[in-house]
Structure formats: C-alpha cells, structure tokens
Design a protein around this motif. Structure first.
Motif, PDB file in Angstrom:
ATOM      1  N   LEU A 139      43.792  32.410  37.879  1.00 55.24           N
ATOM      2  CA  LEU A 139      42.599  31.749  38.248  1.00 55.24           C
ATOM      3  C   LEU A 139      41.597  32.100  37.095  1.00 55.24           C
ATOM      4  O   LEU A 139      40.433  31.407  37.482  1.00 55.24           O
ATOM      5  CB  LEU A 139      42.083  32.267  39.614  1.00 55.24           C
ATOM      6  N   GLY A 140      41.601  32.539  36.160  1.00 56.43           N
ATOM      7  CA  GLY A 140      40.797  32.777  35.171  1.00 56.43           C
ATOM      8  C   GLY A 140      39.699  33.965  35.102  1.00 56.43           C
ATOM      9  O   GLY A 140      38.755  34.064  34.346  1.00 56.43           O
ATOM     10  N   PHE A 141      40.007  34.847  36.087  1.00 60.05           N
ATOM     11  CA  PHE A 141      39.382  36.183  36.216  1.00 60.05           C
ATOM     12  C   PHE A 141      39.988  36.989  35.020  1.00 60.05           C
ATOM     13  O   PHE A 141      40.932  37.008  34.527  1.00 60.05           O
ATOM     14  CB  PHE A 141      39.770  36.964  37.242  1.00 60.05           C
ATOM     15  N   SER A 142      38.591  37.859  34.387  1.00 60.86           N
ATOM     16  CA  SER A 142      38.916  38.825  32.981  1.00 60.86           C
ATOM     17  C   SER A 142      39.959  39.881  33.843  1.00 60.86           C
ATOM     18  O   SER A 142      39.638  40.046  35.110  1.00 60.86           O
ATOM     19  CB  SER A 142      37.758  39.188  32.491  1.00 60.86           C
ATOM     20  N   TYR A 143      40.341  40.874  32.935  1.00 59.01           N
ATOM     21  CA  TYR A 143      40.848  42.007  33.568  1.00 59.01           C
ATOM     22  C   TYR A 143      40.043  42.980  34.040  1.00 59.01           C
ATOM     23  O   TYR A 143      40.459  43.376  35.334  1.00 59.01           O
ATOM     24  CB  TYR A 143      41.600  42.933  32.429  1.00 59.01           C
ATOM     25  N   GLY A 144      38.821  43.087  33.660  1.00 61.06           N
ATOM     26  CA  GLY A 144      37.746  43.961  34.225  1.00 61.06           C
ATOM     27  C   GLY A 144      37.386  43.182  35.629  1.00 61.06           C
ATOM     28  O   GLY A 144      37.303  43.998  36.635  1.00 61.06           O
ATOM     29  N   SER A 145      37.177  41.908  35.780  1.00 67.48           N
ATOM     30  CA  SER A 145      36.680  41.320  36.942  1.00 67.48           C
ATOM     31  C   SER A 145      37.841  41.421  37.894  1.00 67.48           C
ATOM     32  O   SER A 145      37.738  41.600  39.075  1.00 67.48           O
ATOM     33  CB  SER A 145      36.328  39.686  36.496  1.00 67.48           C
ATOM     34  N   THR A 146      39.030  41.250  37.715  1.00 62.43           N
ATOM     35  CA  THR A 146      40.188  41.374  38.443  1.00 62.43           C
ATOM     36  C   THR A 146      40.303  42.910  39.172  1.00 62.43           C
ATOM     37  O   THR A 146      40.719  43.016  40.378  1.00 62.43           O
ATOM     38  CB  THR A 146      41.656  41.081  37.751  1.00 62.43           C
ATOM     39  N   MET A 147      39.972  43.843  38.321  1.00 62.57           N
ATOM     40  CA  MET A 147      40.034  45.366  38.855  1.00 62.57           C
ATOM     41  C   MET A 147      38.959  45.362  39.631  1.00 62.57           C
ATOM     42  O   MET A 147      39.219  46.132  41.075  1.00 62.57           O
ATOM     43  CB  MET A 147      40.065  46.304  37.709  1.00 62.57           C
ATOM     44  N   ARG A 148      37.910  45.141  39.326  1.00 59.49           N
ATOM     45  CA  ARG A 148      36.541  45.190  40.230  1.00 59.49           C
ATOM     46  C   ARG A 148      36.534  44.311  41.316  1.00 59.49           C
ATOM     47  O   ARG A 148      36.066  45.003  42.444  1.00 59.49           O
ATOM     48  CB  ARG A 148      35.186  45.029  39.135  1.00 59.49           C
ATOM     49  N   LEU A 149      36.893  43.082  41.501  1.00 59.99           N
ATOM     50  CA  LEU A 149      36.818  42.562  42.628  1.00 59.99           C
ATOM     51  C   LEU A 149      38.049  42.330  43.410  1.00 59.99           C
ATOM     52  O   LEU A 149      38.016  41.937  44.621  1.00 59.99           O
ATOM     53  CB  LEU A 149      36.399  41.167  42.264  1.00 59.99           C
ATOM     54  N   VAL A 150      39.366  42.445  42.692  1.00 58.95           N
ATOM     55  CA  VAL A 150      40.584  42.307  43.638  1.00 58.95           C
ATOM     56  C   VAL A 150      41.267  43.637  43.921  1.00 58.95           C
ATOM     57  O   VAL A 150      41.585  43.905  44.931  1.00 58.95           O
ATOM     58  CB  VAL A 150      41.452  41.334  42.979  1.00 58.95           C
ATOM     59  N   ILE A 151      41.655  44.201  42.788  1.00 56.25           N
ATOM     60  CA  ILE A 151      42.742  45.175  42.922  1.00 56.25           C
ATOM     61  C   ILE A 151      42.027  46.703  43.552  1.00 56.25           C
ATOM     62  O   ILE A 151      42.398  47.066  44.494  1.00 56.25           O
ATOM     63  CB  ILE A 151      42.952  45.551  41.527  1.00 56.25           C
TER      64      ILE A 151
END
Length: 261
Positions: A139-151
């Motif tokens: 969906l276009g999230f960066s690795y950092g954003s994915t960790m912070r917002l999802v994982i």
C-alpha cells in the motif's frame, strides 16, 4: 505455650498488625506504587528499543540487545540493585551532589524490567503474520511506518497479559530496594513491615505487609486472565468462517442449494 499458640502470637498478632497498617497505607503503599509504575514505564520504553534492536536486520544491534537481555535476566535482582545503587552511588553524588538512593532504585528496577519487557515485545512483534508487513508495504507504507502503525500495535495487543504479569513482578521486586537504605519517608511496603517487626520483636507486621501485597497483586492476576480470555475469544471470532448458510438454505453468494438465485 504450645506450638499453635506460639505460631498465632508470632505471625497473627492483630494488635501488632493494627499498629503498622497506617504506615503501610500512607508510606509503604504510595512508594511501592511509585517504584513499580515509574520503573514499569521506563522499562517499557527501554524494552521497546531492545525489541526493535533484537529483530533488526543488522547483527550489531541484535547482539547488543541479546547481551543486555542475557545479563539482566541472568543476574539476581538483589545483585543488580546493589551494583547500581551502591556502585553508581558515589558517581551520582559527585555529579549531582544528591545522596538520595531512591532514583537509583528506580533506575535499577527499570533496567531489569527492560530486559524482560523487551523479550515480551519481541515475541509479540514476531508473532504478527508476515502478510501484514507485505500488505502494508504494497500500500506504499515505508518499513518504519509499517512497524510503527501496523506491526508493533498488533504485537503489543497480543502480549498485554504478559505485560501485566511483569508489572506484578515489579510490585514484588520493589521490596528489594530496602537494600539501599531509603529514608523513612521513602520506605516501601516491605520495609515498613520489616521495621515494625524489628521494633516490636513480632513478625505480624510482615504478615500485614504480605496481605497488602496480595491485595495489590490478586486483582491484577485476575485482570491478566480477563485480558487473555478476551483476546483469545477475539481471535476465535476473527478466525470463524464468514460464509455460512442462512436458515433458509441460501449460500453466501445468494444462490440456493438447488441452483436458483
């Protein structure tokens, strides 16, 4: 005096308990909660850093997190408190001019908590399905954003029972701070009971302190069970099939078994 009467007099002298209860509630209880809550918050922040380092793609932060965790989980709590409280005490006095051991006690508890909480966070983060990362990156999230917002939010939710258990352990470990020689106004529950027992020559104040620990920890234990049950029920509902036939025999696609829409 027979053995039973001696046991009652030594450990369950209600008069001795009644005398120590005011100090337990006004001095011991607030200090115990301050020690546990403060070290729990600091330990959680440090633990999250350790968890992220522990799952890093690079070997150096992984090894740093591993060595830290092995040391602070392997040493007895009393040894860590003495090493930090007494070992760092002279350095802190030279830098700040303060002789108050209370902050060092919080620091020692925080470092111990971080080692355990870091492993709790790491296991929670690694338990999240890899598809979550792949979907977020698609969906276009960066690795950092994915960790912070999802994982990380999903990982924390999965380990909430273990985090509450760790807070219970902190409440009990705060009793070891008495090794540092706190001021009278800084005594936690155990130290208040221990001082009263030493002054009276009776162990009933320690039993009163133990009862207060039970009053604090038993509700938290049941809270852990409640959280765990809610999380397990939520996972079962999420895993339940969504395509079940209705009572009229209509399939999820709106087609009857006979083939008529």
């Amino acid at each position: 005096m027979d053995a039973w009467s001696q046991l009652i007099e030594t450990f369950f002298n209600w008069q001795a308990m009644a005398q120590v209860i005011p100090d337990l509630l006004t001095v011991g209880l607030p200090n115990t909660l301050i020690l546990a809550l403060t070290s729990g918050v600091i330990g959680s922040l440090l633990g999250m850093v350790l968890a992220v380092m522990g799952i890093s793609r690079h070997a150096v932060p992984r090894w740093i997190a591993r060595i830290y965790t092995d040391i602070f989980r392997g040493l007895p709590a009393a040894v860590i408190i003495l090493l930090i409280g007494i070992g760092l005490g002279p350095i802190v006095r030279q830098l700040t001019g303060s002789t108050n051991p209370y902050p060092l006690g919080i620091f020692a508890l925080s470092l111990m908590a971080a080692a355990y909480i870091g492993e709790i966070f790491r296991s929670g983060i690694q338990s999240v399905d890899k598809g979550q990362m792949e979907a977020a990156r698609a969906l276009g999230f960066s690795y950092g954003s994915t960790m912070r917002l999802v994982i990380i939010p999903q990982g924390i939710r999965r380990v909430l029972p273990a985090l509450v258990n760790q807070f219970i352990a902190l409440i009990k470990d705060s009793s070891l701070i008495f090794f540092l020689g706190l001021l009278a106004s800084q005594r936690e529950i155990f130290r208040v009971g221990n001082d009263a027992a030493a002054n009276s020559g009776n162990l009933s104040p320690l039993v009163a302190a133990g009862i207060l620990y039970l009053i604090l920890t038993i509700p938290l234990t049941h809270l852990v069970n409640l959280i765990d049950r809610r999380l397990r029920e939520g996972r079962r509902e999420a895993a339940a099939p969504t395509g079940t036939a209705d009572p009229a025999g209509t399939s999820p696609s709106g087609v009857t078994p006979g083939g008529q829409p």
